[in-house]
Design a protein around this motif. Structure first.
Motif, PDB file in Angstrom:
ATOM      1  N   ILE A   1       0.753  -1.087   0.223  1.00 10.00           N
ATOM      2  CA  ILE A   1       0.036  -0.109   0.030  1.00 10.00           C
ATOM      3  C   ILE A   1       0.863   1.268   0.102  1.00 10.00           C
ATOM      4  N   ILE A   2       0.655   2.164  -1.086  1.00 13.50           N
ATOM      5  CA  ILE A   2       1.401   3.558  -1.042  1.00 13.50           C
ATOM      6  C   ILE A   2       0.600   4.415  -0.650  1.00 13.50           C
ATOM      7  N   ILE A   3       1.169   5.397   0.280  1.00 12.22           N
ATOM      8  CA  ILE A   3       0.288   6.528   0.760  1.00 12.22           C
ATOM      9  C   ILE A   3       1.300   7.581   0.692  1.00 12.22           C
ATOM     10  N   ALA A   4       0.664   8.817   0.284  1.00 18.84           N
ATOM     11  CA  ALA A   4       1.400  10.136   0.003  1.00 18.84           C
ATOM     12  C   ALA A   4       1.421  10.717   1.587  1.00 18.84           C
ATOM     13  N   ALA A   5       2.829  11.430   1.671  1.00 17.03           N
ATOM     14  CA  ALA A   5       3.020  11.850   3.134  1.00 17.03           C
ATOM     15  C   ALA A   5       2.118  13.148   3.542  1.00 17.03           C
ATOM     16  N   THR A   6       1.824  13.916   2.488  1.00 15.04           N
ATOM     17  CA  THR A   6       0.952  15.127   2.697  1.00 15.04           C
ATOM     18  C   THR A   6       0.001  15.271   1.507  1.00 15.04           C
ATOM     19  N   GLY A   7      -0.913  16.250   1.633  1.00 16.46           N
ATOM     20  CA  GLY A   7      -1.754  16.748   0.651  1.00 16.46           C
ATOM     21  C   GLY A   7      -3.129  16.143   0.851  1.00 16.46           C
ATOM     22  N   GLY A   8      -4.004  16.748  -0.099  1.00 15.76           N
ATOM     23  CA  GLY A   8      -5.475  16.298   0.057  1.00 15.76           C
ATOM     24  C   GLY A   8      -5.569  14.760  -0.228  1.00 15.76           C
ATOM     25  N   ASP A   9      -4.773  14.332  -0.986  1.00 15.34           N
ATOM     26  CA  ASP A   9      -4.934  12.738  -1.517  1.00 15.34           C
ATOM     27  C   ASP A   9      -4.122  11.861  -0.517  1.00 15.34           C
ATOM     28  N   SER A  10      -3.611  12.352   0.771  1.00 11.65           N
ATOM     29  CA  SER A  10      -2.943  11.772   1.652  1.00 11.65           C
ATOM     30  C   SER A  10      -3.891  10.824   2.638  1.00 11.65           C
ATOM     31  N   ALA A  11      -3.503   9.439   2.739  1.00 11.88           N
ATOM     32  CA  ALA A  11      -4.303   8.695   3.406  1.00 11.88           C
ATOM     33  C   ALA A  11      -3.424   8.508   5.040  1.00 11.88           C
TER      34      ALA A  11
ATOM     35  N   THR B   1       2.997  -0.943   4.316  1.00 14.78           N
ATOM     36  CA  THR B   1       2.516   0.500   3.951  1.00 14.78           C
ATOM     37  C   THR B   1       3.701   1.219   3.719  1.00 14.78           C
ATOM     38  N   LEU B   2       3.803   1.960   2.631  1.00 12.87           N
ATOM     39  CA  LEU B   2       4.935   2.655   2.304  1.00 12.87           C
ATOM     40  C   LEU B   2       4.434   4.274   2.075  1.00 12.87           C
ATOM     41  N   VAL B   3       5.107   5.142   2.852  1.00 15.47           N
ATOM     42  CA  VAL B   3       4.897   6.620   2.803  1.00 15.47           C
ATOM     43  C   VAL B   3       5.841   7.438   1.841  1.00 15.47           C
ATOM     44  N   ILE B   4       5.353   7.992   0.967  1.00 15.44           N
ATOM     45  CA  ILE B   4       6.171   8.695  -0.098  1.00 15.44           C
ATOM     46  C   ILE B   4       5.743  10.192  -0.287  1.00 15.44           C
ATOM     47  N   ASP B   5       7.027  10.972   0.131  1.00 14.96           N
ATOM     48  CA  ASP B   5       6.840  12.486   0.066  1.00 14.96           C
ATOM     49  C   ASP B   5       7.067  13.041  -1.364  1.00 14.96           C
ATOM     50  N   TYR B   6       5.907  13.092  -2.066  1.00 14.66           N
ATOM     51  CA  TYR B   6       6.172  13.544  -3.560  1.00 14.66           C
ATOM     52  C   TYR B   6       6.388  14.888  -3.492  1.00 14.66           C
ATOM     53  N   GLY B   7       6.270  15.796  -2.644  1.00 15.59           N
ATOM     54  CA  GLY B   7       6.187  17.294  -2.633  1.00 15.59           C
ATOM     55  C   GLY B   7       7.550  17.902  -2.772  1.00 15.59           C
ATOM     56  N   ASN B   8       8.670  17.186  -2.979  1.00 15.35           N
ATOM     57  CA  ASN B   8       9.789  17.719  -3.296  1.00 15.35           C
ATOM     58  C   ASN B   8      10.495  17.084  -4.590  1.00 15.35           C
ATOM     59  N   LYS B   9       9.977  16.398  -5.313  1.00 21.73           N
ATOM     60  CA  LYS B   9      10.383  15.530  -6.328  1.00 21.73           C
ATOM     61  C   LYS B   9       9.838  16.053  -7.608  1.00 21.73           C
ATOM     62  N   SER B  10      10.624  15.800  -8.581  1.00 22.79           N
ATOM     63  CA  SER B  10      10.110  15.859 -10.282  1.00 22.79           C
ATOM     64  C   SER B  10       9.632  14.592 -10.304  1.00 22.79           C
ATOM     65  N   TRP B  11       8.721  14.463 -11.355  1.00 25.18           N
ATOM     66  CA  TRP B  11       8.030  13.086 -11.739  1.00 25.18           C
ATOM     67  C   TRP B  11       8.922  12.341 -12.048  1.00 25.18           C
ATOM     68  N   GLN B  12      10.361  12.710 -12.791  1.00 25.26           N
ATOM     69  CA  GLN B  12      11.206  11.983 -13.000  1.00 25.26           C
ATOM     70  C   GLN B  12      11.947  11.126 -11.681  1.00 25.26           C
ATOM     71  N   GLN B  13      12.155  12.181 -10.702  1.00 22.83           N
ATOM     72  CA  GLN B  13      12.548  11.555  -9.500  1.00 22.83           C
ATOM     73  C   GLN B  13      11.696  10.453  -8.956  1.00 22.83           C
ATOM     74  N   LEU B  14      10.449  10.898  -8.996  1.00 23.10           N
ATOM     75  CA  LEU B  14       9.354  10.015  -8.390  1.00 23.10           C
ATOM     76  C   LEU B  14       9.457   8.743  -9.138  1.00 23.10           C
ATOM     77  N   ALA B  15       9.530   8.823 -10.406  1.00 26.66           N
ATOM     78  CA  ALA B  15       9.469   7.589 -11.261  1.00 26.66           C
ATOM     79  C   ALA B  15      10.658   6.495 -10.850  1.00 26.66           C
ATOM     80  N   VAL B  16      11.983   7.343 -10.613  1.00 35.30           N
ATOM     81  CA  VAL B  16      12.894   6.561 -10.262  1.00 35.30           C
ATOM     82  C   VAL B  16      12.743   5.891  -8.960  1.00 35.30           C
ATOM     83  N   GLN B  17      12.323   6.644  -8.028  1.00 41.71           N
ATOM     84  CA  GLN B  17      11.941   5.939  -6.577  1.00 41.71           C
ATOM     85  C   GLN B  17      11.100   4.927  -6.668  1.00 41.71           C
ATOM     86  N   LEU B  18      10.032   5.036  -7.486  1.00 45.28           N
ATOM     87  CA  LEU B  18       8.808   4.110  -7.436  1.00 45.28           C
ATOM     88  C   LEU B  18       9.481   2.903  -8.204  1.00 45.28           C
TER      89      LEU B  18
END
Length: 382
Positions: free
Chosen positions: A180-190, A203-220
């Motif tokens: 299960i993947i959760i956003a760390a912050t934001g209106g779509d965070s659980a 359950t994995l918490v991801i902070d996407y607030g400081n990443k480009s979509w490329q950096q997020l793609a690499v992490q995921l």
């Protein structure tokens, strides 16, 4: 919500099916002690929707965009920071805002509780089977509550919408996820359901607030074992950027790149530090910045990705010879051209106002690709 006993039974079923994946040692204190400044750094997320003053784009993600958007795109040397690592062996141990998470094998049934993260999971072909959704049938979301830029992909892969806006542990458990993947912050965070969800599956918490979509793609990609897919999608996008750059003729420079408030009383002007600004710069555009004596607002906190221009500062701060609108459509262009406080500006009087589409409030692979299509359409060399 059904009685707790029902949820418990579903959790037991899900836990039994999540074979080979285990959660090790969560450091709860690491998240509880997270400084407020870390949340302020999310001010590099979703600039487009913050301060839309009642715009429908606020409603589209039910507050997700309000968490101050971030680089949805990188360029030049920034993209090197998203370098894809060599595939690792299993098990893999991850450091997360909630502590250490160990996955024994590649996940096969991922549930994303963040509609923002779901797009990148789809882009790297991760096995995401279900996702939280946002408000349905809006300018940015389809009838399932999935963002329009990847709606067709979601349908093709039979992605299941598990709930709209409000996270539902029972619906998540019913899918028997092994991650299960959760956003760390934001209106779509659980994040408020973290303890409950972590009894269902790792359950994995991801902070996407400081990443480009490329950096997020690499992490995921590293997390899911889809490193090669992450590399492929990043390389494919970069090739498309270079192709578009060769095929367009730039309009009069510099350009004012902005999000127009629906009430017509202000704009958010993208800076070179923004995701949208970086992509424009890589394509050869120059960004127009306000004169030194025109100051931006600070109602969304200290930001370096946008400059808020309201009132009399709005027109004075828009110094470009061309105007490019984000989180917009043709109707937005008409509103700008009809704004009595802007009609004297060169881009308006010369009819050089262009829309990048409603899905550009935050750039993922799909919306950034749509932005390239818009640029190619509007500025294609004759």
């Amino acid at each position: 919500m059904k009685p707790q006993s029902s949820v418990t039974r579903l959790m037991l079923v899900a836990g039994a099916l999540a074979l080979g994946v285990m959660l090790s040692g969560c450091d709860q204190a690491s998240d509880d002690a997270k400084p407020a400044a870390q949340h302020d750094a999310a001010a590099h997320q979703n600039a487009a929707e913050g301060e839309h003053h009642g715009t429908e784009h606020h409603d589209a993600a039910h507050g997700e965009q309000q968490q101050n958007s971030a680089p949805g795109e990188t360029s030049g040397s920034d993209r090197q920071n998203a370098a894809v690592s060599e595939p690792q062996s299993w098990p893999r141990t991850l450091q997360t805002p909630k502590g250490t998470l160990t996955l024994q094998q590649a996940p096969k049934r991922i549930v994303s509780t963040s509609v923002t993260l779901t797009g990148t999971l789809l882009a790297i072909n991760a096995p995401v089977i279900g996702s939280g959704a946002t408000g349905r049938n809006s300018t940015v979301a389809d009838e399932q509550g999935f963002f329009t830029q990847w709606s067709a992909v979601a349908k093709e892969r039979q992605l299941k919408p598990l709930y709209v806006t409000e996270p539902n542990a029972e619906a998540i458990a019913a899918e028997a996820p092994d991650l299960i993947i959760i956003a760390a912050t934001g209106g779509d965070s659980a994040i408020k359901l973290y303890d409950q969800l972590s009894t269902i599956a790792p359950t994995l918490v991801i902070d996407y607030g400081n990443k480009s979509w490329q950096q997020l793609a690499v992490q995921l990609g590293d997390i899911t074992g889809h490193e090669n897919d992450a590399k492929a999608v990043i390389d494919r996008f970069e090739q498309r950027v270079q192709q578009v750059k060769q095929e367009i003729t730039l309009p009069p420079q510099p350009v004012s790149a902005l999000v127009y408030y629906e009430d017509g009383r202000g704009v958010n002007l993208w800076t070179p530090e923004s995701a949208q600004g970086k992509l424009l710069t890589e394509l050869g555009f120059s960004l127009a910045m306000p004169p030194a004596d025109v100051h931006g607002g600070t109602s969304m906190g200290k930001r370096n990705d946008i400059i808020q221009l309201t009132g009399e500062n709005m027109a004075a701060g828009l110094t470009g010879k061309t105007m490019i609108l984000f989180s917009s459509d043709d109707e937005t262009v008409q509103k700008v051209e009809a704004n009595q406080f802007l009609v004297h500006l060169e881009p308006v009087s010369a009819k050089r106002v262009y829309s990048m589409g409603p899905d550009t409030f935050r750039l993922d692979y799909y919306s950034a690709s749509n932005m390239l299509n818009s640029i190619e359409r509007d500025f294609k060399a004759q």
